[in-house]
Design a protein around this motif. Structure first.
Motif, PDB file in Angstrom:
ATOM      1  N   PRO A   1       0.810  -1.224   0.000  1.00  0.00           N
ATOM      2  CA  PRO A   1       0.000   0.000   0.000  1.00  0.00           C
ATOM      3  C   PRO A   1       0.843   1.275   0.000  1.00  0.00           C
ATOM      4  O   PRO A   1       0.463   2.253  -0.639  1.00  0.00           O
ATOM      5  CB  PRO A   1      -0.820  -0.124   1.294  1.00  0.00           C
ATOM      6  CG  PRO A   1      -0.887  -1.585   1.570  1.00  0.00           C
ATOM      7  CD  PRO A   1       0.415  -2.142   1.085  1.00  0.00           C
ATOM      8  N   VAL A   2       1.966   1.261   0.733  1.00  0.00           N
ATOM      9  CA  VAL A   2       2.824   2.443   0.752  1.00  0.00           C
ATOM     10  C   VAL A   2       3.396   2.714  -0.633  1.00  0.00           C
ATOM     11  O   VAL A   2       3.448   3.853  -1.097  1.00  0.00           O
ATOM     12  CB  VAL A   2       3.955   2.277   1.788  1.00  0.00           C
ATOM     13  CG1 VAL A   2       4.947   3.432   1.681  1.00  0.00           C
ATOM     14  CG2 VAL A   2       3.385   2.215   3.191  1.00  0.00           C
ATOM     15  N   VAL A   3       3.843   1.645  -1.300  1.00  0.00           N
ATOM     16  CA  VAL A   3       4.390   1.789  -2.651  1.00  0.00           C
ATOM     17  C   VAL A   3       3.320   2.349  -3.586  1.00  0.00           C
ATOM     18  O   VAL A   3       3.576   3.271  -4.376  1.00  0.00           O
ATOM     19  CB  VAL A   3       4.900   0.427  -3.172  1.00  0.00           C
ATOM     20  CG1 VAL A   3       5.302   0.524  -4.635  1.00  0.00           C
ATOM     21  CG2 VAL A   3       6.082  -0.043  -2.332  1.00  0.00           C
ATOM     22  N   ARG A   4       2.131   1.817  -3.496  1.00  0.00           N
ATOM     23  CA  ARG A   4       1.035   2.279  -4.347  1.00  0.00           C
ATOM     24  C   ARG A   4       0.671   3.722  -4.049  1.00  0.00           C
ATOM     25  O   ARG A   4       0.405   4.518  -4.949  1.00  0.00           O
ATOM     26  CB  ARG A   4      -0.185   1.369  -4.129  1.00  0.00           C
ATOM     27  CG  ARG A   4      -1.418   1.731  -4.940  1.00  0.00           C
ATOM     28  CD  ARG A   4      -1.195   1.525  -6.410  1.00  0.00           C
ATOM     29  NE  ARG A   4      -2.406   1.777  -7.187  1.00  0.00           N
ATOM     30  CZ  ARG A   4      -2.420   2.073  -8.480  1.00  0.00           C
ATOM     31  NH1 ARG A   4      -1.271   2.136  -9.156  1.00  0.00           N
ATOM     32  NH2 ARG A   4      -3.551   2.296  -9.121  1.00  0.00           N
ATOM     33  N   TYR A   5       0.671   4.091  -2.760  1.00  0.00           N
ATOM     34  CA  TYR A   5       0.326   5.454  -2.347  1.00  0.00           C
ATOM     35  C   TYR A   5       1.299   6.465  -2.954  1.00  0.00           C
ATOM     36  O   TYR A   5       0.878   7.468  -3.553  1.00  0.00           O
ATOM     37  CB  TYR A   5       0.356   5.540  -0.821  1.00  0.00           C
ATOM     38  CG  TYR A   5      -0.002   6.895  -0.263  1.00  0.00           C
ATOM     39  CD1 TYR A   5      -1.334   7.273  -0.102  1.00  0.00           C
ATOM     40  CD2 TYR A   5       0.987   7.796   0.111  1.00  0.00           C
ATOM     41  CE1 TYR A   5      -1.676   8.515   0.413  1.00  0.00           C
ATOM     42  CE2 TYR A   5       0.658   9.047   0.623  1.00  0.00           C
ATOM     43  CZ  TYR A   5      -0.664   9.396   0.778  1.00  0.00           C
ATOM     44  OH  TYR A   5      -0.995  10.620   1.280  1.00  0.00           O
TER      45      TYR A   5
END
Length: 557
Positions: free
Chosen positions: A174-178
């Motif tokens: 999720p952090v990478v996607r964010y």
């Protein structure tokens, strides 16, 4: 499609050999033939669309003027619309209308039909308007907010594993996607900077668009560490160092194009703030004519940079477009038979055929030491990122006097102040007057949206309040004001335009410099010799409908 291409060739819009090359490129890249011809600049949008509309018997829609239902626009996945440059814009009974710039691209329409499971009908739109509409309606705001909320909840429950934030294996993290969505949305919004700022209670995300910051997201404070760590890893800086500022660089691929970003971290009382500068590589191919100089200013500036020696300074505050002006000038003077070397901190744009040097103070490579070194490398033209101190200014002045063309920047509010600033740095006044050939002061003002700007006739009182440079006897000029429409996201502005003040260093100004005259005295002499001030240049561009008076007053004191 063969009928369309026959018409294009028959009308002389496309040469047969050009069409053959476009067909070969179309087969290689999988894009539609029409889109390939447009991307290559082979034929204009207007000519192509006139032919397409006539041959295909299709309706045409102006997506810059007509709003699109956001729910309809989101019927197709984002990646499909961007890959094929298509967008659902409405319904005709049970049929979904698909805006496309290339009705011959059957693959795109087949994909849309398969995904929607209903019949589709193509509607013609210009590629530029279509790409702008895709950026407007297929935004990532909702997904970004959703990821931030889930990350905040996971962090509150100690479920967030920050150790895997930078792991390339965890590409679906999720952090990478964010972070990926934040960057991609900023590029789509034409932002120049992304600010990620931890506060006492949350994390604020702002985009600088056309020189003005706009808040786009608020995220839970718990995700701050993970997001900033991800950015630092992408920028290849020390993830463990949180006590001092760091600088790095990263690259992303957006719509098939590589985009570079300069990353800077800054420790604050609430945590590390990150600013990502999005580098527009189109700057590297700008022509001086693209800088929107008035004809008389262009003639003065062209005369200055056409000389084989002398010093040209571009002045203004941070973010006023000084580097863009210098790069356009380098493009104008660069030729295979001359040696061009730059010293920059940092090197933001890579210029083909130019020798660029990155300042590295930790290794002892300062502006002054780099400048001394490159003067032993037989340069014809030297671009110095900034004149910061006495030593750098002294070497630059001496270089201009010994047969080199030196281009650099200086932080002053107007052109005449550059002369006194160099003297204040400890340069001998007689050297300043002899070496300095031209000074350009500039600012960036937002450009009015051409689709929604409205004519406005001000009163005499309004003109006086706005410091109108004419007299009360002059006829009242017709100005324009921002309104706001779909094309400019309701702001009334789209893009920016530069305001200039060009001061050639004449013999009279050279004598004034040698006599240590004040900036005011130099300014009065320059005005008597025909210098156009920033304020007057701004008013001329406001009168021509390029920008508004409010913008002129915002950027010029």
């Amino acid at each position: 499609m063969s009928r369309l291409t026959d018409v294009l060739v028959g009308r002389g819009l496309v040469a047969p050999e050009t069409l053959a090359r476009a067909q070969a490129a179309h087969e290689r890249n999988g894009r539609g033939l029409v889109q390939t011809l447009l991307d290559d600049g082979t034929v204009s949008e207007q000519a192509m669309l006139a032919t397409l509309a006539e041959q295909a018997g299709m309706p045409f829609v102006d997506l810059d003027a007509e709003p699109v239902d956001p729910e309809t626009a989101n019927l197709l996945p984002d990646y499909v619309c961007r890959r094929h440059t298509i967008l659902p814009i409405g319904h005709d009974g049970d049929t979904v209308l698909i805006a496309t710039a290339d009705p011959g691209n059957v693959l795109a329409l087949d994909d849309a039909k398969a995904l929607l499971a209903v019949s589709v009908s193509p509607v013609l739109a210009t590629p530029t308007a279509l790409r702008n509409a895709i950026s407007r309606y297929l935004r990532s705001d909702t997904e970004i907010a959703g990821i931030a909320h889930s990350l905040g909840a996971a962090a509150a429950g100690d479920e967030l594993d920050l150790s895997r934030v930078g792991d390339s294996v965890a590409a679906d993290s999720p952090v990478v996607r964010y972070v990926d969505l934040l960057v991609r949305q900023a590029i789509s919004d034409r932002a120049s900077d992304i600010h990620i700022e931890p506060t006492e209670h949350d994390v604020r995300v702002r985009y600088r668009i056309d020189g003005v910051l706009h808040e786009t997201q608020r995220a839970p404070r718990q995700i701050s560490g993970g997001v900033i760590s991800r950015v630092k890893i992408l920028a290849d800086v020390d993830i463990a160092e949180k006590r001092k500022p760091q600088d790095g660089r990263m690259s992303v691929v957006h719509d098939g194009k590589k985009v570079d970003l300069r990353v800077a971290t800054l420790p604050t009382v609430w945590g590390e703030k990150v600013v990502m500068r999005i580098l527009d590589n189109s700057t590297t191919s700008l022509d001086v004519r693209d800088l929107a100089l008035l004809d008389e200013n262009f003639e003065k500036y062209h005369a200055a940079y056409s000389k084989p020696y002398g010093m040209i300074l571009v002045t203004g505050p941070t973010g006023s477009g000084k580097s863009t002006t210098l790069y356009a000038t380098i493009n104008a003077v660069s030729r295979p038979e001359i040696n061009v070397i730059t010293v920059e901190d940092p090197v933001e744009y890579r210029l083909p055929g130019i020798n660029q040097v990155q300042v590295n103070p930790k290794a002892g490579l300062t502006f002054a030491s780099a400048l001394r070194a490159i003067l032993r490398s037989d340069p014809d033209v030297v671009l110095l990122g900034e004149v910061r101190d006495h030593e750098t200014a002294q070497i630059a002045i001496e270089s201009a006097l010994t047969g080199h063309l030196v281009l650099s920047t200086l932080h002053t509010n107007d052109a005449p102040s550059a002369v006194t600033r160099l003297v204040e740095m400890g340069i001998e006044p007689y050297l300043v007057g002899s070496a300095l050939d031209c000074v350009v002061a500039q600012r960036l003002a937002r450009r009015l949206c051409e689709r929604c700007r409205a004519p406005h006739t001000p009163t005499r009182e309004e003109l006086r309040a706005a410091r109108y440079p004419g007299s009360d006897d002059d006829p009242i000029p017709e100005l324009y004001r921002p309104v706001g429409c779909v094309a400019c996201s309701g702001t009334g502005y789209r893009g920016r335009v530069a305001l200039h003040e060009v001061m050639p260093v004449t013999e009279e100004i050279e004598w004034l410099a040698a006599d240590r005259a004040s900036a005011g005295t130099i300014a009065r002499t320059a005005l008597s010799q025909g210098m156009v001030t920033l304020h007057v240049d701004g008013w001329r561009k406001a009168a021509s409908g390029v920008t508004s008076v409010e913008e002129i007053l915002r950027v010029i004191a």
